[in-house]
Design an enzyme around this catalytic site. Structure first.
Site, short mmCIF file in Angstrom:
data_model
loop_
_atom_site.label_atom_id
_atom_site.label_comp_id
_atom_site.label_asym_id
_atom_site.label_seq_id
_atom_site.Cartn_x
_atom_site.Cartn_y
_atom_site.Cartn_z
N LYS A 1 0.86 -1.19 0.00
CA LYS A 1 0.00 0.00 0.00
C LYS A 1 0.88 1.22 0.00
O LYS A 1 2.01 1.18 0.51
CB LYS A 1 -0.87 0.02 1.25
CG LYS A 1 -2.10 0.90 1.12
CD LYS A 1 -3.23 0.11 0.49
CE LYS A 1 -4.43 0.97 0.21
NZ LYS A 1 -5.60 0.14 -0.18
N ASP B 1 -7.20 4.11 -4.42
CA ASP B 1 -7.82 3.99 -3.09
C ASP B 1 -8.44 5.37 -2.84
O ASP B 1 -8.72 6.10 -3.81
CB ASP B 1 -6.78 3.61 -2.03
CG ASP B 1 -7.41 3.15 -0.70
OD1 ASP B 1 -7.85 2.00 -0.62
OD2 ASP B 1 -7.49 3.97 0.23
#
Ligand code: NDP
Ligand code: 2IT
Length: 447
Positions: free
Chosen positions: A128, A168
């Site tokens: 991430k 995201d």
């Protein structure tokens, strides 16, 4: 709180090492508590230091992002990439651009991503990244210059077989396009280095819809298997109004539910007639506006400033905004109003005490790493299409998504069953995700 000395010891060590990383510790605690039956059944695991290795990212990258705003002023943000675990495939996971972004938040998201990606059954490790850059109020040109500056550092760490970022919060099709363009120019290579790309340059049909649709496919399967029920006639509360929320609301409506709420960080809209999803798409995706504008064209709807959607009675709750957005008092209100199922579209939206209360009250609780895995699953399918230089139809991709979501439910329930937990979606998901990663790590030797 832990039943095994091993999990307790590792959690204590992680807590002492980074006591300020509250979100990361929350995610680690949840997973370690869930997988204790595996530790008990396999006492030899402690000798392999598997937990110590699983809670430590392979690599943490942190960098300066300097860019110029429209007024000619130089601005500086922080960029990050947590390459968490690559035992079952290239690092894979989104980029988040939001003012709240810090190392703890991205580390928790990277950690969760490892087990989520494992649950999809595809070849994807977990990672991430992101930045404390906030896209709200920025012009397209500013967003472009920021994305170019961000990629000018990130490109050296990623690659189609190494680390494949995606979207995201704050990173959608526009941002992925700018990021991809910069990567392509710097490397002089056209590869599937990011997913969520535009349909004209390597993107997959159904990726935009995948997380929200997948959430509903997962929910539908759980309702069918565990309640002999469906979305039909159900009142659904959705929070958020971004990528996940919009397509969750769209699919829940198509499956016969009535979605009565959507929100943003300023407040929520209640529409007793059912949210008009096309109107929300116009406001949020085209105009880049606020949910409050919805009532201008929908006079029967109300806008409630500064409050959360969970005060509206519903049968099914789908938190699709951000972490820790549904707390104990929200859960108690939902239970009192008769909610039967909560499925997480966001990552870790439900606080631990709220999860405990919902589960104790017999509410079906669907953890995000399983229920929102549809987005990254179709990212995996986008990688497969890019490798073949092919594009599948919407129907082909959507069908594969449905079958992946069903197999996540099945694998979760069978993992829970194997450890005598009954139809436990929550612990079953953590166990099933964990076991595949552990098997791969063990087979590949110490790292
Ligand atoms: P978007 O940026 O498209 O939308 C985010 C939505 O959540 C907006 O409505 C935003 O409102 C709201 N929001 C963001 N931060 C906060 C906050 N601190 N408090 C209240 N509301 C907030 O993001 P996505 O829809 O892509 O992501 C939503 C969630 O789903 C995240 O948890 C993400 O990690 C998760 N997720 C996303 C996937 C994907 O494929 N995109 C896949 C799996 C999970 P506002 O505009 O006011 O900020
Ligand atoms: O949290 C998530 O799973 C995502 N933001 C999607 C990640 C991806 O690589 O598609």
């Amino acid at each position: 709180m832990f039943q095994t000395d091993y999990a307790q010891r590792v959690f204590t060590e992680v807590s002492e090492r980074t006591p300020w990383e509250a979100e990361f510790l929350q995610a680690v605690r949840e997973v370690l508590l869930s997988i204790e039956p595996v530790l008990k059944a396999n006492p030899g695991l402690e000798d392999t230091a598997i937990l110590e290795r699983v809670v430590e990212p392979d690599r943490q990258i942190k960098f300066r992002v300097a860019w110029t705003d429209d007024a000619g002023r130089i601005r500086v943000n922080r960029g990050y990439r947590f390459e968490f675990n690559a035992a079952i495939g290239p690092y894979k996971g989104g980029l988040r651009f939001h003012s709240s972004v810090n190392a703890s938040i991205l580390k928790f998201l990277g950690f969760e991503q490892v087990f989520k990606n494992s649950l999809t059954g595809l070849w994807m490790g977990g990672g991430k990244g992101g930045s404390d850059f906030d896209t709200h109020g920025k012009s397209d040109a500013e967003v472009m210059r920021f994305c170019q500056a961000f990629m000018t550092e990130l490109y050296r760490h990623i690659g189609p077989d190494t680390d494949v970022p995606a979207g995201d919060i704050g990173v959608g099709g526009r941002e992925v396009g700018y990021l991809f363009g910069q990567y392509r120019r710097i490397t002089n290579e056209f590869t599937g280095v990011l997913t969520g790309k535009g349909l004209d340059f390597g993107g997959s049909l159904a990726r935009t819809e995948a997380t929200g649709y997948g959430l509903c496919y997962y929910t539908q399967e759980v309702l069918r298997l565990l309640k002999k029920d469906s979305f039909d006639g159900k009142i659904v509360a959705v929070s958020g109004s971004g990528n996940v929320a919009i397509f969750a609301a769209e699919k829940a409506t198509q499956l016969g539910g009535r979605v009565v709420t959507m929100s943003d960080s300023s407040g929520y809209v209640y529409d007793p007639e059912g949210i008009d999803v096309e109107a929300v798409k116009q406001i949020k995706l085209v105009d880049r506006g606020r949910m409050s504008a919805y009532v201008n064209t929908h006079p029967k709807a109300t806008y409630v400033e500064g409050r959360r959607v969970w005060e509206v009675p519903c049968d099914i709750a789908l938190p699709c905004a951000t972490q820790n957005e549904l707390d104990l008092s929200d859960a108690q209100g939902l239970i009192q109003a008769g909610v039967t199922l909560v499925a997480e579209g966001a990552n870790m939206p439900t606080t631990p005490d709220a999860i405990e209360a919902l589960r104790a009250a017999g509410v079906l609780f669907c953890p995000g790493k399983a229920s929102n895995a549809g987005g990254v699953a179709v990212s995996g399918l986008e990688m497969a299409q890019d490798s073949q230089r092919l594009q599948w139809t919407f129907e082909q991709t959507d069908e594969k998504l449905q079958s992946i979501m069903k197999s996540i439910v099945a694998n979760t329930l069978s993992a829970a069953e194997r450890y005598g937990l009954g139809p436990d979606l929550f612990n079953g998901a953590n166990i099933a995700g964990f076991e595949r990663v552990v098997n791969a790590m063990t087979a590949q030797g110490v790292f």
